[in-house]
Design an enzyme around this catalytic site. Structure first.
Site, mmCIF file in Angstrom:
data_model
loop_
_atom_site.group_PDB
_atom_site.id
_atom_site.type_symbol
_atom_site.label_atom_id
_atom_site.label_comp_id
_atom_site.label_asym_id
_atom_site.label_seq_id
_atom_site.Cartn_x
_atom_site.Cartn_y
_atom_site.Cartn_z
ATOM 1 N N GLU A 71 -14.497 30.195 14.262
ATOM 2 C CA GLU A 71 -13.607 29.547 15.233
ATOM 3 C C GLU A 71 -14.440 28.784 16.261
ATOM 4 O O GLU A 71 -15.538 29.209 16.577
ATOM 5 C CB GLU A 71 -12.798 30.619 15.990
ATOM 6 C CG GLU A 71 -12.091 31.598 15.078
ATOM 7 C CD GLU A 71 -11.249 32.620 15.838
ATOM 8 O OE1 GLU A 71 -11.391 32.715 17.075
ATOM 9 O OE2 GLU A 71 -10.453 33.302 15.168
ATOM 10 N N LYS A 79 -15.761 28.079 19.796
ATOM 11 C CA LYS A 79 -15.803 28.908 21.001
ATOM 12 C C LYS A 79 -15.407 28.024 22.176
ATOM 13 O O LYS A 79 -16.148 27.132 22.591
ATOM 14 C CB LYS A 79 -17.188 29.506 21.222
ATOM 15 C CG LYS A 79 -17.203 30.481 22.382
ATOM 16 C CD LYS A 79 -18.503 31.253 22.451
ATOM 17 C CE LYS A 79 -18.430 32.394 23.451
ATOM 18 N NZ LYS A 79 -18.162 31.964 24.825
ATOM 19 N N ASP A 105 -14.466 26.739 25.830
ATOM 20 C CA ASP A 105 -15.039 27.014 27.146
ATOM 21 C C ASP A 105 -13.935 26.984 28.192
ATOM 22 O O ASP A 105 -13.716 25.987 28.868
ATOM 23 C CB ASP A 105 -16.120 25.982 27.445
ATOM 24 C CG ASP A 105 -17.155 26.540 28.398
ATOM 25 O OD1 ASP A 105 -17.052 27.730 28.738
ATOM 26 O OD2 ASP A 105 -18.048 25.785 28.798
ATOM 27 N N TYR A 130 -6.341 33.630 19.841
ATOM 28 C CA TYR A 130 -7.322 34.022 18.822
ATOM 29 C C TYR A 130 -7.496 35.519 18.647
ATOM 30 O O TYR A 130 -8.342 35.953 17.886
ATOM 31 C CB TYR A 130 -8.682 33.397 19.117
ATOM 32 C CG TYR A 130 -9.196 33.638 20.535
ATOM 33 C CD1 TYR A 130 -9.448 34.918 21.014
ATOM 34 C CD2 TYR A 130 -9.438 32.557 21.387
ATOM 35 C CE1 TYR A 130 -9.910 35.125 22.298
ATOM 36 C CE2 TYR A 130 -9.912 32.757 22.676
ATOM 37 C CZ TYR A 130 -10.142 34.046 23.136
ATOM 38 O OH TYR A 130 -10.581 34.247 24.401
ATOM 39 N N LYS A 132 -23.959 30.269 19.664
ATOM 40 C CA LYS A 132 -23.903 29.204 20.668
ATOM 41 C C LYS A 132 -24.568 27.913 20.191
ATOM 42 O O LYS A 132 -25.437 27.940 19.331
ATOM 43 C CB LYS A 132 -24.611 29.667 21.960
ATOM 44 C CG LYS A 132 -24.000 30.899 22.597
ATOM 45 C CD LYS A 132 -22.661 30.642 23.208
ATOM 46 C CE LYS A 132 -22.628 30.466 24.688
ATOM 47 N NZ LYS A 132 -23.124 31.414 25.588
ATOM 48 N N CYS A 180 -29.939 -0.913 54.541
ATOM 49 C CA CYS A 180 -29.424 -1.056 53.178
ATOM 50 C C CYS A 180 -30.542 -1.588 52.285
ATOM 51 O O CYS A 180 -31.161 -2.600 52.608
ATOM 52 C CB CYS A 180 -28.238 -2.017 53.176
ATOM 53 S SG CYS A 180 -27.743 -2.488 51.506
ATOM 54 N N CYS A 212 -29.392 -5.472 51.199
ATOM 55 C CA CYS A 212 -29.280 -6.612 52.123
ATOM 56 C C CYS A 212 -30.063 -6.382 53.420
ATOM 57 O O CYS A 212 -30.172 -7.281 54.241
ATOM 58 C CB CYS A 212 -27.810 -6.902 52.448
ATOM 59 S SG CYS A 212 -27.042 -5.630 53.465
ATOM 60 N N CYS A 230 -23.427 1.009 53.977
ATOM 61 C CA CYS A 230 -23.778 -0.323 54.444
ATOM 62 C C CYS A 230 -22.462 -0.983 54.803
ATOM 63 O O CYS A 230 -21.539 -1.016 54.002
ATOM 64 C CB CYS A 230 -24.467 -1.088 53.319
ATOM 65 S SG CYS A 230 -24.554 -2.857 53.628
ATOM 66 N N CYS A 268 -22.680 -7.944 51.684
ATOM 67 C CA CYS A 268 -23.889 -7.420 51.029
ATOM 68 C C CYS A 268 -23.748 -7.677 49.519
ATOM 69 O O CYS A 268 -22.752 -7.281 48.912
ATOM 70 C CB CYS A 268 -24.011 -5.923 51.313
ATOM 71 S SG CYS A 268 -25.215 -5.077 50.273
HETATM 72 S S1 IVH Z 1 -12.828 36.574 20.646
HETATM 73 C C1 IVH Z 1 -13.702 40.874 20.814
HETATM 74 N N1 IVH Z 1 -12.606 34.022 20.076
HETATM 75 O O1 IVH Z 1 -15.695 33.966 24.686
HETATM 76 C C2 IVH Z 1 -13.487 39.419 20.737
HETATM 77 N N2 IVH Z 1 -13.434 34.633 22.216
HETATM 78 O O2 IVH Z 1 -18.061 35.644 25.119
HETATM 79 C C3 IVH Z 1 -13.586 38.763 22.053
HETATM 80 N N3 IVH Z 1 -13.930 32.731 23.673
HETATM 81 O O3 IVH Z 1 -14.209 36.382 26.731
HETATM 82 C C4 IVH Z 1 -13.165 37.387 22.150
HETATM 83 N N4 IVH Z 1 -13.349 31.169 22.260
HETATM 84 O O4 IVH Z 1 -13.288 33.977 26.812
HETATM 85 C C5 IVH Z 1 -12.960 34.941 20.989
HETATM 86 N N5 IVH Z 1 -12.337 31.801 19.452
HETATM 87 C C6 IVH Z 1 -12.689 32.716 20.369
HETATM 88 C C7 IVH Z 1 -13.156 32.351 21.641
HETATM 89 C C8 IVH Z 1 -13.532 33.351 22.538
HETATM 90 C C9 IVH Z 1 -13.816 31.425 23.471
HETATM 91 C C10 IVH Z 1 -14.466 33.350 24.912
HETATM 92 C C11 IVH Z 1 -13.582 34.409 25.506
HETATM 93 C C12 IVH Z 1 -14.427 35.646 25.565
HETATM 94 C C13 IVH Z 1 -15.809 35.075 25.536
HETATM 95 C C14 IVH Z 1 -16.765 36.091 24.986
#
Ligand code: IVH
Length: 665
Positions: free
Chosen positions: A114, A116, A118, A225, A313, A407, A410, A425, A430
């Site tokens: 999946e 991840k 942010d 998720y 990551k 500035c 000028c 300025c 200018c």
């Molecule tokens: S699963 C036990 N799935 O990542 C499973 N987390 O570092 C826990 N996050 O607190 C989370 N995308 O805020 C899961 N597809 C995803 C995610 C995800 C982002 C974040 C979430 C979690 C943090 C953990």
């Protein structure tokens, strides 16, 4: 279609709910946004007239109530764990090895990969399918109860389809898209408010608002998720669980894939890394989860993270590099902005060689000196910035920096207003300011003069052909063709583009003038309120502040601008050059072209004759009786049988307020 209000309300609720699921849960809408809005509008209106039939799961009930004093704590019945990180392919392979060993598996493992996201992890509690309580992750055991804020997020269903009985805890990530983040920051800048550093902080800040109305104004979204307690949801794999989420109407990320073995995980990671820059939201890696629930259970968890999942990551978007110099840029409003010139460094796949330092306070606060080693970061598509100085690498040869009093372009004296962080300025002519103002005027979101880029603006100003934006409209093809590296054909194209810009909508012209604190949003508000440039120019501060969202800072800046004689002259010359200063007939006249409108009941702002004249002026045909050919019925106070007939025929009904909204210039 049913005629009794109670039944129709229920019918509409179900219809809207169904289409919401198609749109958010299945990503497969069946009706247009306009049709959806129409259903919603009808429901709002019916509920206003029959409040006794409003239910908590009605789609109109997403916002409500006075601001809270504080968020109550919310306990998580199943802890919301965090994830272990893998930072390299080796670490991911080690995770796979560990997993296989622990399961004693000869075979490759099935994983779900999946993105991840942010954002911010939240838990949604559904009881018998109704969204009852929502909370933040907090420390994993106790979060904050933010139900009212979560209810404002349109992709969170207030009611699930075919939900299992009892309690169901759904987990997901609340995010703010990159464009939405940039718009939000632009608006905040216009209002002189502090900016969010990245979309994640903006999402978190928006969710943790005590006043849910503020959250409602932020376009947040969710992807689900995971699961906490689930009394009666049967599934044997994670993929199945996501599938049942989808069918219940919960939003699941479409980029999720089920793969076999570590090799396929690495391929997914690479593919996502490449797509990362094109996604409308930020991701900082992928999450890899063992698919089979029986295997998840066998693997179990450590104190803070499960053994069956890992976050893989992407390389950090932070790097260390050196400040080679600090230069000063002069913007169109005369602001002096210090910019760090960096030894070029790759940050998340992009070469970074400059970073904004904002202002002197920022430089002082972070104590950034020329020659320093610094940590730079890129968040979304946002300009790179310096996070901090690596003090341990200082040699003593670093040089502190002070913004100049004069500035740099000028040579005029600069000033720093008492209540501002910026030094400016104040010489309106200018050349740096002139160039920036013209460049801004011609830019895509302003007057959209194609071909008038930075280089050409430089040439025009340096050759004395253009001193202000009105001069653009006096340019001739011969003058342009006489410039270095300018072909006849391009000269003709640019003249044509300048011509075409004369009829841009008024709010674009206002934005193009580059008045301080007047961005696109504020420009739109002002034009909506005043209608023409003339009326806006003669408005006093107090009148300006009557407009919702316009505060003293914007009001002062607008009146300052228009009362400066040079600016008045530029606007007069623009007018004489044929630049439109009032909404054109074309902009207004075709709103109701080919449409038939029927008025019923009493309107409070117009007499019937006035309303009919308005409709005619906007190209529509006022009619007295409702038929299947009627396009809209405008319903005022005490609307009677015509309204009933419109409903029976399924004809869109507008309230007076909605009608007024539609006919705004
Ligand atoms: S699963 C036990 N799935 O990542 C499973 N987390 O570092 C826990 N996050 O607190 C989370 N995308 O805020 C899961 N597809 C995803 C995610 C995800 C982002 C974040 C979430 C979690 C943090 C953990």
């Amino acid at each position: 279609m049913s005629s009794r209000p109670e039944e129709r309300i229920r019918e509409l609720r179900d219809l809207i709910h169904y289409h919401n699921t198609r749109y958010y849960g299945l990503d497969d809408p069946e009706i247009s946004d306009a049709e959806f809005d129409r259903l919603m509008r009808e429901l709002v209106e019916l509920e206003q007239r029959f409040p006794e039939f409003v239910t908590a799961d009605s789609p109109t009930q997403r916002i409500g109530g006075a601001p809270l004093e504080a968020f109550p704590p919310a306990l998580h019945t199943v802890p919301m764990l965090s994830l272990e990180n893998a930072l390299s392919e080796e670490e991911l392979l080690a995770f796979d090895q560990r997993t296989r060993r622990a399961l004693g598996s000869e075979e490759e493992i099935d994983y779900v990969c999946e993105p991840k996201l942010d954002g911010l992890a939240v838990e949604l509690v559904y009881i018998d399918g109704l969204f009852t309580l929502g909370s933040t992750r907090g420390d994993g055991y106790t979060g904050e109860e933010i139900t009212r804020n979560l209810r404002t997020i349109k992709s969170i269903p207030l009611k699930l389809n075919n939900a299992p009985p009892g309690r169901l805890e759904v987990r997901g990530e609340v995010i703010l898209g990159i464009r939405e983040f940039e718009t939000l920051n632009r608006e905040r800048q216009e209002r002189g408010e502090s900016l969010f550093a990245n979309p994640r902080n903006a999402a978190a800040g928006s969710l943790r608002q005590l006043d849910a109305l503020i959250t409602a104004g932020r376009p947040l979204a969710i992807f689900c998720y995971g699961i906490g307690q689930a009394e009666a949801l049967p599934f044997t794999t994670h993929a199945e669980m996501l599938e049942s989420f989808r069918s219940m109407g919960l939003r699941v990320n479409p980029l999720i894939e089920r793969v076999r073995g570590a090799g396929a995980v690495l391929a997914y990671h690479r593919a996502m890394g490449e797509r990362r820059g094109q996604l409308p939201y930020e991701i900082d890696g992928i999450v890899v989860k063992v698919d089979r629930v029986s295997q998840q259970e066998e693997l179990g968890a450590r104190s803070r993270s499960p053994r069956w999942a890992i976050a893989f990551k992407f390389p950090a978007r932070q790097e260390v590099t050196r400040v080679l110099n600090i230069q000063v840029q002069v913007g169109r409003t005369g602001t002096l902005t210090p910019v760090a010139i960096l030894q070029p460094v790759q940050v998340g796949g992009v070469s970074v060689s400059r970073a904004t330092l904002h202002n002197q306070d920022e430089i002082d606060r972070k104590d950034i000196r020329i020659g320093d080693w610094v940590v730079v970061q890129r968040a979304g598509d946002v300009i790179p910035e310096i996070v901090k100085v690596v003090e341990s690498r200082r040699t003593g040869d670093e040089r502190p920096f002070l913004l100049p009093e004069a500035c740099p372009v000028c040579g005029s004296h600069t000033v720093r207003p008492e209540d501002e962080a910026a030094r400016r300025c104040i010489n309106l002519s200018c050349p740096a300011q002139v160039k920036e103002r013209i460049f801004h005027f011609a830019s895509k979101r302003a007057m959209d003069i194609d071909g008038l880029g930075e280089k050409l603006v430089d040439q025009l100003v340096e050759n004395g052909l253009v001193r202000d934006v009105a001069d653009l409209y006096a340019l001739t093809r011969a003058q342009l063709a006489g410039l270095e590296r300018m072909a006849e054909k391009s000269a003709a194209n640019i003249i044509a583009a300048i011509e075409a810009s004369r009829s841009r909508p008024l709010e674009r012209l206002l934005f193009a003038l580059g008045i301080r604190h007047v961005g696109e949003h504020v420009a739109r508000l002002l034009i909506e309120a005043f209608g023409t440039m003339e009326r806006l120019m003669s408005a006093h501060s107090e009148e300006l502040m009557q407009v919702h969202e316009i505060g003293p800072q914007v009001a002062e800046s607008v009146t300052d601008f228009f009362t400066t004689p040079e600016n008045g002259r530029v606007i007069e010359r623009l007018r004489q050059a044929g630049v439109e200063m009032a909404p054109s007939r074309a902009q207004r006249g075709d709103l109701f072209a080919g449409k038939t409108l029927v008025l019923t009941g009493t309107l409070s702002s117009y007499t019937r004759e006035e309303a009919e004249k308005l409709i005619l002026a906007l190209g529509g045909r006022p009619a007295s009786s409702v038929s299947s050919k009627t396009s809209y019925v405008i319903a005022g106070e005490a609307a009677g049988s015509k309204l009933d007939k419109a409903r029976a025929l399924g004809i869109p009904v507008l309230t007076e307020a909605e009608f007024k909204e539609m006919i705004k210039a």
